[in-house]
Design a protein around this motif. Structure first.
Motif, mmCIF file in Angstrom:
data_model
loop_
_atom_site.group_PDB
_atom_site.id
_atom_site.type_symbol
_atom_site.label_atom_id
_atom_site.label_comp_id
_atom_site.label_asym_id
_atom_site.label_seq_id
_atom_site.Cartn_x
_atom_site.Cartn_y
_atom_site.Cartn_z
ATOM 1 N N GLY A 204 0.788 -1.217 0.000
ATOM 2 C CA GLY A 204 0.000 0.000 0.000
ATOM 3 C C GLY A 204 0.821 1.269 0.000
ATOM 4 N N VAL A 205 2.098 1.151 -0.383
ATOM 5 C CA VAL A 205 2.973 2.327 -0.431
ATOM 6 C C VAL A 205 3.595 2.420 -1.820
ATOM 7 N N THR A 206 3.990 3.620 -2.211
ATOM 8 C CA THR A 206 4.635 3.801 -3.508
ATOM 9 C C THR A 206 5.995 4.478 -3.387
ATOM 10 N N GLN A 207 6.412 4.801 -2.162
ATOM 11 C CA GLN A 207 7.678 5.511 -2.005
ATOM 12 C C GLN A 207 8.851 4.661 -2.469
ATOM 13 N N GLY A 208 9.721 5.300 -3.254
ATOM 14 C CA GLY A 208 10.887 4.596 -3.773
ATOM 15 C C GLY A 208 11.819 4.089 -2.694
ATOM 16 N N ASN A 209 11.830 4.766 -1.521
ATOM 17 C CA ASN A 209 12.767 4.345 -0.483
ATOM 18 C C ASN A 209 12.312 3.075 0.230
ATOM 19 N N LYS A 210 11.172 2.530 -0.165
ATOM 20 C CA LYS A 210 10.701 1.283 0.426
ATOM 21 C C LYS A 210 11.090 0.070 -0.423
ATOM 22 N N THR A 211 11.908 0.289 -1.457
ATOM 23 C CA THR A 211 12.265 -0.827 -2.339
ATOM 24 C C THR A 211 13.056 -1.904 -1.604
ATOM 25 N N ASN A 212 13.603 -1.576 -0.435
ATOM 26 C CA ASN A 212 14.300 -2.598 0.346
ATOM 27 C C ASN A 212 13.322 -3.704 0.767
ATOM 28 N N TYR A 213 12.025 -3.366 0.944
ATOM 29 C CA TYR A 213 11.026 -4.394 1.232
ATOM 30 C C TYR A 213 11.061 -5.460 0.145
ATOM 31 N N LEU A 214 11.044 -4.984 -1.100
ATOM 32 C CA LEU A 214 11.013 -5.902 -2.241
ATOM 33 C C LEU A 214 12.267 -6.763 -2.289
ATOM 34 N N ARG A 215 13.414 -6.137 -2.099
ATOM 35 C CA ARG A 215 14.664 -6.906 -2.158
ATOM 36 C C ARG A 215 14.669 -8.028 -1.125
ATOM 37 N N VAL A 216 14.220 -7.719 0.088
ATOM 38 C CA VAL A 216 14.220 -8.708 1.166
ATOM 39 C C VAL A 216 13.268 -9.860 0.835
ATOM 40 N N TYR A 217 12.059 -9.525 0.433
ATOM 41 C CA TYR A 217 11.069 -10.576 0.179
ATOM 42 C C TYR A 217 11.376 -11.378 -1.077
ATOM 43 N N MET A 218 11.910 -10.725 -2.112
ATOM 44 C CA MET A 218 12.295 -11.472 -3.297
ATOM 45 C C MET A 218 13.444 -12.430 -2.976
ATOM 46 N N ALA A 219 14.367 -11.999 -2.142
ATOM 47 C CA ALA A 219 15.468 -12.880 -1.739
ATOM 48 C C ALA A 219 14.917 -14.093 -0.985
ATOM 49 N N GLN A 220 13.916 -13.856 -0.124
ATOM 50 C CA GLN A 220 13.314 -14.969 0.617
ATOM 51 C C GLN A 220 12.605 -15.942 -0.319
ATOM 52 N N LEU A 221 11.871 -15.409 -1.286
ATOM 53 C CA LEU A 221 11.176 -16.272 -2.239
ATOM 54 C C LEU A 221 12.168 -17.106 -3.049
ATOM 55 N N ILE B 144 12.983 -13.001 -11.725
ATOM 56 C CA ILE B 144 14.032 -12.200 -12.348
ATOM 57 C C ILE B 144 13.942 -10.736 -11.922
ATOM 58 N N THR B 145 15.100 -10.142 -11.637
ATOM 59 C CA THR B 145 15.178 -8.709 -11.334
ATOM 60 C C THR B 145 15.541 -7.927 -12.581
ATOM 61 N N GLU B 146 14.807 -6.837 -12.838
ATOM 62 C CA GLU B 146 15.184 -5.857 -13.849
ATOM 63 C C GLU B 146 15.702 -4.657 -13.080
ATOM 64 N N PRO B 147 17.039 -4.476 -12.978
ATOM 65 C CA PRO B 147 17.615 -3.467 -12.083
ATOM 66 C C PRO B 147 17.009 -2.075 -12.254
ATOM 67 N N GLY B 148 16.616 -1.495 -11.133
ATOM 68 C CA GLY B 148 16.076 -0.142 -11.125
ATOM 69 C C GLY B 148 14.654 -0.034 -11.625
ATOM 70 N N MET B 149 14.074 -1.146 -12.068
ATOM 71 C CA MET B 149 12.740 -1.086 -12.669
ATOM 72 C C MET B 149 11.725 -1.967 -11.950
ATOM 73 N N GLY B 150 12.032 -3.253 -11.809
ATOM 74 C CA GLY B 150 11.054 -4.126 -11.185
ATOM 75 C C GLY B 150 11.447 -5.584 -11.306
ATOM 76 N N TYR B 151 10.430 -6.455 -11.379
ATOM 77 C CA TYR B 151 10.652 -7.895 -11.375
ATOM 78 C C TYR B 151 9.720 -8.563 -12.377
ATOM 79 N N ARG B 152 10.131 -9.760 -12.825
ATOM 80 C CA ARG B 152 9.254 -10.532 -13.705
ATOM 81 C C ARG B 152 9.393 -12.015 -13.381
ATOM 82 N N PHE B 153 8.308 -12.751 -13.653
ATOM 83 C CA PHE B 153 8.326 -14.202 -13.520
ATOM 84 C C PHE B 153 8.454 -14.805 -14.915
ATOM 85 N N GLU B 154 9.494 -15.603 -15.109
ATOM 86 C CA GLU B 154 9.689 -16.325 -16.371
ATOM 87 C C GLU B 154 9.375 -17.788 -16.128
ATOM 88 N N GLY B 155 8.244 -18.252 -16.667
ATOM 89 C CA GLY B 155 7.830 -19.631 -16.439
ATOM 90 C C GLY B 155 8.571 -20.611 -17.313
#
Length: 227
Positions: A184-201, A216-227
C-alpha cells in the motif's frame, strides 16, 4: 493473422517496420500521431501496439493510458528516451515492454513474438489455477507452493508478491506497482522491502537463488516471472 499497430512519426522507421512485419505475415496499420492511433486501435482491434513516446500531438504515456482504459492488448514502447524513470513511467501506466532506440530488427521481432505468446499464455492461465515449472509448482486456488514434492511455507506477504508475478508471466511488474499492491505504499525508499522478500522467495523456490531462473530482477525497474 496477428495485427500490429505501429504508432511512430518517423516515416523511414515506419517504412522499415511495415516491410519487416509484412514480410513475416503480420497485418500492419500505421499511425503518425496519438489521435490517429486511438482511432485505429478502436476500429482495427490490433493484437499488439508498437508505440513511440515522442509523438507530435501528445505524449506516448497519454496514449498508453487511453488504450489501457479500454484494452489489455500488449503495448511495446519504442523510444529514444533512456532514463530509467522514463521507462518506469511508461510501464507504470500499462506498457508491457520497452525497447530503446536504436534497436535491431531481430530483437524487436523476437520481443514482439514473445508479447504475442504471453497474451496466449495469459488467456490459457486464466483457465487454470496451476503454475508449473521444473523447480516448483504453484496452486493458486489452494494458495500452496510445492518444491521437490514438499510444501513450501510462505508468509502471506510472500504469497501475495509471488501471486502477482506468476499471474503475469513474462511481464515486467514495476517496483512501484508491487509496493502499492502488497504494502500500500509507492515511495521509492521502500524498495528494500522488495529486495528482502524477493530474496526470501528465491531461497525457498529457486534451485540456485544466487542465479535465479524464474524470479528475475530488472535493475532499477522491477521484477518478472519467467515460467
Amino acid at each position: 493473422m496477428t495485427r500490429v499497430l505501429v504508432v511512430e512519426d518517423d516515416p523511414q522507421l515506419v517504412r522499415a517496420l511495415v516491410i519487416n512485419l509484412q514480410a513475416r505475415q503480420y497485418g500492419v496499420d500505421a499511425a503518425p500521431d496519438g489521435a490517429t492511433a486511438l482511432r485505429l486501435a478502436a476500429a482495427r482491434q490490433p493484437d499488439v501496439v508498437l508505440l513511440d513516446l515522442g509523438l507530435p500531438d501528445m505524449d506516448g504515456v497519454e496514449v498508453i493510458k487511453a488504450l489501457r482504459a479500454r484494452t489489455r492488448v500488449p503495448i511495446m514502447v519504442l523510444s529514444a528516451r533512456q532514463a530509467s524513470e522514463e521507462k518506469v513511467a511508461a510501464l507504470d501506466v500499462g506498457a508491457d515492454d520497452y525497447i530503446t532506440k536504436p534497436f535491431s530488427m531481430d530483437e524487436l521481432l523476437a520481443r514482439l513474438r514473445a508479447a504475442v505468446r504471453r497474451t496466449e499464455d495469459i488467456a490459457l492461465a486464466s483457465e487454470t489455477t496451476l503454475v508449473e515449472t521444473d523447480a516448483f509448482t504453484i496452486d493458486l486456488l489452494a494458495k500452496k507452493a510445492v518444491r521437490d514434492g514438499h510444501d513450501v511455507r510462505l508468509t502471506p506477504t510472500e504469497w501475495h508478491l509471488l501471486e502477482i508475478l506468476v499471474t503475469n508471466p513474462g511481464r515486467l511488474i514495476t517496483q512501484k506497482h508491487l509496493l502499492q499492491e502488497v504494502w500500500g505504499v509507492t515511495q521509492g525508499n521502500k524498495t528494500n522491502y522488495l529486495r528482502v522478500y524477493m530474496a526470501q522467495l528465491r531461497r525457498k523456490l529457486e534451485t540456485d537463488p544466487a542465479h535465479p531462473r524464474y524470479l528475475i530482477t530488472e535493475p532499477g525497474m522491477g521484477y518478472r516471472f519467467e515460467g
